[in-house]
Write a protein that holds these residues in place. Structure first.
Motif, PDB file in Angstrom:
ATOM      1  N   GLU A   1      42.460  36.651  20.113  1.00 25.12           N
ATOM      2  CA  GLU A   1      41.722  35.914  21.123  1.00 25.12           C
ATOM      3  C   GLU A   1      42.503  35.272  22.384  1.00 25.12           C
ATOM      4  N   ILE A   2      43.650  34.911  22.120  1.00 25.53           N
ATOM      5  CA  ILE A   2      44.565  34.787  23.450  1.00 25.53           C
ATOM      6  C   ILE A   2      44.749  35.995  24.405  1.00 25.53           C
TER       7      ILE A   2
ATOM      8  N   SER B   1      35.145  32.668  22.938  1.00 23.01           N
ATOM      9  CA  SER B   1      36.335  32.781  22.101  1.00 23.01           C
ATOM     10  C   SER B   1      36.385  31.918  20.890  1.00 23.01           C
TER      11      SER B   1
END
Length: 143
Positions: free
Chosen positions: A15-16, A45
């Motif tokens: 996600e990051i 996200s």
């Protein structure tokens, strides 16, 4: 099977890195403000993070039951990515239309483009993740 700690590392990394790549790219491609796209990407996200954890857990349990092993071949990885993105499309479509004030059709077209990006990204990320953090053989886990 992967441990909870490993699944959390996998999900957060996915996600990051995805946000860092996607938000500026989406702002440029879809001609929307970076903050607007960033907020949409962040909410997406969060939805994707929860879906990612649940989906991967269910997928691995299904693989273990059907094949007796959770290691994924390239064709299984392709199926894995397609099914993940299909589920996310269904979860995220109404959010896109509402947040951007666009029709469901426009949101669908935008979601298809985002899904294409994340489909490729998911495949490459998971392939790299499996190489960096391989799943131990079942015999090594005491199964």
């Amino acid at each position: 099977m992967r441990t909870t700690k490993d699944r959390i590392r996998h999900t957060l990394g996915f996600e990051i890195i995805g946000l860092v790549i996607f938000a500026p790219l989406a702002s440029l491609v879809f001609n929307h403000d970076l903050m607007e796209m960033g907020l949409m990407a962040l909410v997406g996200s969060l939805i994707a993070t929860i879906w990612n954890y649940v989906y991967n857990l269910l997928f691995d349990h299904a693989m273990l039951r059907l094949r007796g092993d959770v290691r994924k071949t390239t064709p299984v990885r392709v199926l894995h990515a397609l099914l993940f993105e299909g589920g996310l499309l269904i979860l995220f479509l109404p959010m896109i239309a509402w947040h951007l004030g666009i029709s469901l059709w426009e949101a669908f077209m935008m979601d298809i483009a985002m899904s294409a990006f994340y489909l490729c990204y998911a495949f490459l990320y998971n392939l790299a993740y499996d190489r960096l953090f391989p799943v131990p053989h079942p015999a090594a886990q005491g199964c």
